[in-house]
Design an enzyme around this catalytic site. Sequence first.
Site, PDB file in Angstrom:
ATOM      1  N   PHE A  54       0.811  -1.215   0.000  1.00 24.63           N
ATOM      2  CA  PHE A  54       0.000   0.000   0.000  1.00 24.63           C
ATOM      3  C   PHE A  54       0.844   1.265   0.000  1.00 24.63           C
ATOM      4  O   PHE A  54       0.386   2.313  -0.456  1.00 24.63           O
ATOM      5  CB  PHE A  54      -0.937   0.022   1.222  1.00 24.63           C
ATOM      6  CG  PHE A  54      -0.255   0.411   2.512  1.00 24.63           C
ATOM      7  CD1 PHE A  54      -0.134   1.739   2.885  1.00 24.63           C
ATOM      8  CD2 PHE A  54       0.286  -0.554   3.347  1.00 24.63           C
ATOM      9  CE1 PHE A  54       0.505   2.099   4.064  1.00 24.63           C
ATOM     10  CE2 PHE A  54       0.927  -0.202   4.529  1.00 24.63           C
ATOM     11  CZ  PHE A  54       1.032   1.129   4.885  1.00 24.63           C
TER      12      PHE A  54
ATOM     13  N   LYS B 222      -1.288  -8.080  -8.429  1.00 22.19           N
ATOM     14  CA  LYS B 222      -2.259  -7.965  -7.334  1.00 22.19           C
ATOM     15  C   LYS B 222      -1.814  -6.832  -6.427  1.00 22.19           C
ATOM     16  O   LYS B 222      -0.952  -6.985  -5.584  1.00 22.19           O
ATOM     17  CB  LYS B 222      -2.323  -9.288  -6.544  1.00 22.19           C
ATOM     18  CG  LYS B 222      -3.650  -9.568  -5.816  1.00 22.19           C
ATOM     19  CD  LYS B 222      -4.021  -8.565  -4.746  1.00 22.19           C
ATOM     20  CE  LYS B 222      -3.180  -8.720  -3.496  1.00 22.19           C
ATOM     21  NZ  LYS B 222      -3.664  -7.786  -2.404  1.00 22.19           N
TER      22      LYS B 222
ATOM     23  N   GLU C 263      -5.176  -4.007  -1.581  1.00 27.71           N
ATOM     24  CA  GLU C 263      -6.597  -3.697  -1.668  1.00 27.71           C
ATOM     25  C   GLU C 263      -6.924  -2.319  -1.106  1.00 27.71           C
ATOM     26  O   GLU C 263      -8.026  -1.805  -1.313  1.00 27.71           O
ATOM     27  CB  GLU C 263      -7.418  -4.769  -0.948  1.00 27.71           C
ATOM     28  CG  GLU C 263      -7.187  -4.885   0.546  1.00 27.71           C
ATOM     29  CD  GLU C 263      -6.025  -5.799   0.915  1.00 27.71           C
ATOM     30  OE1 GLU C 263      -6.004  -6.279   2.068  1.00 27.71           O
ATOM     31  OE2 GLU C 263      -5.129  -6.013   0.062  1.00 27.71           O
TER      32      GLU C 263
ATOM     33  N   SER D 209       5.003  -6.757   4.779  1.00 26.93           N
ATOM     34  CA  SER D 209       5.515  -6.968   6.125  1.00 26.93           C
ATOM     35  C   SER D 209       6.371  -8.231   6.188  1.00 26.93           C
ATOM     36  O   SER D 209       6.220  -9.153   5.375  1.00 26.93           O
ATOM     37  CB  SER D 209       4.366  -7.081   7.117  1.00 26.93           C
ATOM     38  OG  SER D 209       3.654  -8.305   6.926  1.00 26.93           O
TER      39      SER D 209
ATOM     40  N   CYS E   6       9.871   2.336   3.688  1.00 32.82           N
ATOM     41  CA  CYS E   6      10.993   1.531   4.178  1.00 32.82           C
ATOM     42  C   CYS E   6      12.148   2.391   4.674  1.00 32.82           C
ATOM     43  O   CYS E   6      12.933   1.942   5.509  1.00 32.82           O
ATOM     44  CB  CYS E   6      11.481   0.581   3.080  1.00 32.82           C
ATOM     45  SG  CYS E   6      10.246  -0.648   2.605  1.00 32.82           S
TER      46      CYS E   6
END
Length: 356
Positions: A155, A179, A182, A232, A287
């Site tokens: 995200f 993908k 979401e 993560s 990050c």
Amino acid sequence: MTSTLNDIETLHHLIGGEAISTANRTGAVYNPATGEQTGTLPFADATTLGHAVDIAAAALPGWRATGMAKRANIMFNLRQIIVARRAELAAIVTAEHGKVLDDADGEITRGLENVEFCAGLVHHMKGESLEQASTGVDVSQIRQPVGVVACVTPFNFPVMVPLWMVTTAIAAGNTVILKPSEKVPSAVLWLAEAFREAGLPDGVLNVVHGDKETVDAILDEPRIKAVSFVGSTPIAKSIYTRAAANGKRVQALGGAKNHMVVMPDADLDAAADAAISAGYGAAGERCMAVSVVVAVGDIADDLVARIGQRIKDVKVCDGTTPGADMGPVITAASKQRIEGFVAGAAAEGATVVVDG
């Protein structure tokens, strides 16, 4: 806050150039600055994913046979489209992630670096040869696409990370199932349409949305030969283990936060400025965020005081606001978790210097 039904966009998968919605499971997309729902997102099940893989597998032979010059030209076209419409793309990032517009624009710049890199694939895809590696033995190395590959992106960088993964995979001759998170689906759909406009054939890049169920289907699908993931550390470990057990090539990049060490002879004003920029830029959701500052010697109190002064000047608001330094964190749950850290710090022996 809530939105009216007329304000909520119905999003879709993009498979073989076709917008597809599946109604079995859906998720909500929010503007984190307002808490309003802005979209409804279909979640792909194994059947929908299988259809996407069918399409990607069918597109693979033609794309693999496409000449390097034509692939490179598509990357050049993509770059021009993104550059011309970068303000539009940055606004999409800010609306779903929350980062300020300048930060969103900087993310696009980083993504463009990889598009430009892939425009030079005629050079990058060269193999190697060595005559007489042993007596009477010549050695040749060639580079070939892996096949259908999957990219699962996070995200916090809705444009940069997809462009890092997808452009490289496509330039090398693979077809892709992408993908995205979401939480931030719209930027990826924008990029997929930009790829089509740039000349990429339908089926080479396919976008499916979803959650763990969708990712598990990706990991178990035997026709997907490689998976790239950023997220993560616990999820990275899980994805690496499951994908590797299924014989896939895996790149699984887990969470990373930096420590900042400030030496006794440092310029403390510069150090305090750097700590604020690294800790509060993109709401700390990157990050390169600094989570811990280690002060060496007797400078700690002075450094903390300077950082505390600067925190009070950080302008936290909707990322579209002119002069905003920091937008919202991604979800209400994230906000509550961070507030819990602050509330619990004093009980654990910390001194809370600045409290929101």
